[in-house]
Every structure is written in structure tokens, then in C-alpha cells.
Design a protein around this motif. Structure first.
Motif, PDB file in Angstrom:
ATOM      1  N   GLU A 144       0.848  -1.197   0.000  1.00  0.00           N
ATOM      2  CA  GLU A 144       0.000   0.000   0.000  1.00  0.00           C
ATOM      3  C   GLU A 144       0.887   1.251   0.000  1.00  0.00           C
ATOM      4  OE1 GLU A 144      -3.100   0.769  -0.412  1.00  0.00           O
ATOM      5  OE2 GLU A 144      -2.724   2.901  -0.023  1.00  0.00           O
ATOM      6  N   ALA A 145       1.970   1.201   0.754  1.00  0.00           N
ATOM      7  CA  ALA A 145       2.909   2.327   0.767  1.00  0.00           C
ATOM      8  C   ALA A 145       3.529   2.531  -0.617  1.00  0.00           C
ATOM      9  CB  ALA A 145       4.000   2.075   1.801  1.00  0.00           C
ATOM     10  N   ALA A 146       3.832   1.437  -1.315  1.00  0.00           N
ATOM     11  CA  ALA A 146       4.406   1.539  -2.668  1.00  0.00           C
ATOM     12  C   ALA A 146       3.427   2.203  -3.624  1.00  0.00           C
ATOM     13  CB  ALA A 146       4.788   0.150  -3.173  1.00  0.00           C
ATOM     14  N   ALA A 147       2.153   1.811  -3.534  1.00  0.00           N
ATOM     15  CA  ALA A 147       1.139   2.386  -4.417  1.00  0.00           C
ATOM     16  C   ALA A 147       0.899   3.859  -4.094  1.00  0.00           C
ATOM     17  CB  ALA A 147      -0.158   1.593  -4.287  1.00  0.00           C
ATOM     18  N   ALA A 148       0.807   4.189  -2.822  1.00  0.00           N
ATOM     19  CA  ALA A 148       0.577   5.580  -2.430  1.00  0.00           C
ATOM     20  C   ALA A 148       1.744   6.465  -2.865  1.00  0.00           C
ATOM     21  CB  ALA A 148       0.379   5.669  -0.921  1.00  0.00           C
ATOM     22  N   ALA A 149       2.962   5.957  -2.743  1.00  0.00           N
ATOM     23  CA  ALA A 149       4.136   6.719  -3.181  1.00  0.00           C
ATOM     24  C   ALA A 149       4.115   6.914  -4.698  1.00  0.00           C
ATOM     25  CB  ALA A 149       5.414   6.000  -2.753  1.00  0.00           C
ATOM     26  N   ALA A 150       3.688   5.888  -5.426  1.00  0.00           N
ATOM     27  CA  ALA A 150       3.601   6.007  -6.892  1.00  0.00           C
ATOM     28  C   ALA A 150       2.576   7.060  -7.287  1.00  0.00           C
ATOM     29  CB  ALA A 150       3.241   4.646  -7.495  1.00  0.00           C
ATOM     30  N   GLU A 151       1.430   7.049  -6.622  1.00  0.00           N
ATOM     31  CA  GLU A 151       0.378   8.024  -6.934  1.00  0.00           C
ATOM     32  C   GLU A 151       0.835   9.445  -6.597  1.00  0.00           C
ATOM     33  OE1 GLU A 151      -3.096   4.673  -6.148  1.00  0.00           O
ATOM     34  OE2 GLU A 151      -2.551   6.102  -4.573  1.00  0.00           O
ATOM     35  N   ALA A 152       1.649   9.569  -5.580  1.00  0.00           N
ATOM     36  CA  ALA A 152       2.128  10.897  -5.175  1.00  0.00           C
ATOM     37  C   ALA A 152       3.254  11.406  -6.069  1.00  0.00           C
ATOM     38  CB  ALA A 152       2.617  10.855  -3.731  1.00  0.00           C
ATOM     39  N   ASN A 153       3.985  10.491  -6.691  1.00  0.00           N
ATOM     40  CA  ASN A 153       5.150  10.879  -7.498  1.00  0.00           C
ATOM     41  C   ASN A 153       4.897  10.764  -9.002  1.00  0.00           C
ATOM     42  OD1 ASN A 153       7.768  11.286  -5.670  1.00  0.00           O
ATOM     43  ND2 ASN A 153       6.487   9.711  -4.701  1.00  0.00           N
ATOM     44  N   ALA A 154       3.667  10.435  -9.376  1.00  0.00           N
ATOM     45  CA  ALA A 154       3.354  10.271 -10.807  1.00  0.00           C
ATOM     46  C   ALA A 154       3.282  11.629 -11.494  1.00  0.00           C
ATOM     47  CB  ALA A 154       2.034   9.528 -10.961  1.00  0.00           C
TER      48      ALA A 154
END
Length: 210
Positions: A200-210
Motif C-alpha cells: 500500500e505504501a508503494a502504491a501511495a508513493a507512486a500516486e504521489a510521485n506520478a
């Protein structure tokens, strides 16, 4: 949109924060069917990782950052979690070695190598009531999500969360929980749940850095 080193660093910091937030929950889950130290051990490991992040080389690749996660978890996390998560991040980082940016295929390669590393070390299979029951659906969902790395990680995180919940009725066939036999049913596997938080942390970081 590809994901670079900023994503890997953000993922690590978010994973550490989520593990700290849910430390007591993970410890409680582990106390029900294990030795009760999963939350404490994982929190200590990710705190050590975060402490080393600022010293990372300026030209570090995503693989370099995730290899740092691997080596630190191996050296600081006791019990089964350290070797298993350490192996996952080590094998995953090797799969993306040298890449400055990660597309969907690279994310799938990372997740697949991480899952396979855990299988190699722990010898668990789907249905054994282990973290593999979160990792395997995560890999499958990411592979089906296409070439968008953000979509792949969101699909992986959601599948891992569902996989963790699905461990509750299972009877453990691996690890300390297997000593309980039928009495292990009715409890969620702590490793599957921590996997859900980390992805979940990986996905949230991806959404924040996209």
C-alpha cells in the motif's frame, strides 16, 4: 509516467510510517498464531532503513535504494521476517538493477523476483497461510494491469490487502502458526498483513510521485 529514485525513497519512508502506525496490530496478529514480535521487529528494521536513507548516494537508482532496504532489514530484523523481507527486496532490486526509471514491466519484474525470493527462502506455497498469500495475488494483479507502473502498484496493493484478509479461514501449513494446526484458522496471517501495508505504501508513493 515512469517511477524513479524519488518514488523508491518515498515508498520506503511511507512503509516505515505505516509499519509504525500498525505496529501493535501486527504484534497482536503475531501473538495469536506466532511468537508475537512481528510488529516490533519490522518497525525496528524500517526505522533503521530510514536512518540510512539520507546517506544514500545522490546518483542512486531505485534498485540501489531498495537494495539498501534489503541489507538493512536482513541485519536488523529478527525472527523469520528479516530474512524473508530482506530476500524479497534483494531479489527485487537485482531484477531492476541499473534502471533509472521503472515502467510497468519493471514493477512486475521487481514484484515477481521479490515473491520468488520469499518462496525460495521460505518454501511456502499459496494457501499455506503465509505472506505468499498476499504477494502472489499482488504479482498477478500487477501483471494484468498493463504498462502503467502506478496502475500496476495500485492493483498489487489492493490484491495484497484482499489476500491478507483471505488468510483468515486458512489452516497454517508453514511457520510457527502451523504448530497450532486447526486452531490457526480464524486468524489473519501477520506477514500477509504487513505485506499489504508495505505494498500500500508503494502504491501511495507512486500516486504521489506520478
Amino acid at each position: 509516467m515512469a517511477l524513479g529514485t524519488a518514488w523508491a525513497v518515498d515508498w520506503t519512508r511511507r512503509a516505515a510510517a505505516l509499519v509504525e502506525e500498525h505496529k501493535q496490530e501486527l504484534t497482536h496478529l503475531d501473538r495469536d498464531i506466532g511468537d508475537g514480535d512481528h510488529g516490533e521487529n519490522l518497525d525496528r528494521g524500517f526505522r533503521a532503513v530510514v536512518a540510512k536513507l539520507d546517506a544514500s548516494a545522490a546518483d542512486a537508482t531505485p534498485g540501489d535504494v531498495l537494495k539498501l532496504v534489503a541489507t538493512t532489514l536482513i541485519s536488523t530484523v529478527g525472527g523469520a521476517a528479516g530474512p524473508l523481507y530482506g530476500t524479497a527486496f534483494l531479489k527485487g532490486s537485482t531484477a531492476i538493477k541499473g534502471l533509472d526509471e521503472l515502467d510497468g514491466a519493471a514493477i512486475v519484474a521487481f514484484l515477481t523476483a521479490a515473491r520468488d525470493g520469499i518462496v525460495l527462502r521460505g518454501k511456502a506455497e499459496p494457501g499455506d497461510k503465509t505472506m505468499i498469500d498476499a504477494w502472489t495475488p499482488a504479482v498477478d494483479a500487477a501483471a494484468a494491469a498493463g504498462d502503467d507502473p502506478v496502475a500496476a502498484l495500485r492493483a498489487a496493493a489492493d490484491a495484497a490487502a484482499a489476500g491478507a484478509v483471505a488468510t483468515e479461514p486458512l489452516v497454517a501449513r508453514k511457520g510457527r502458526a502451523s504448530y497450532l494446526g486447526e486452531r490457526s484458522a480464524g486468524h489473519r496471517d501477520p506477514g500477509a498483513q504487513s505485506t499489504a501495508y508495505i505494498l500500500e505504501a508503494a502504491a501511495a508513493a507512486a500516486e504521489a510521485n506520478a
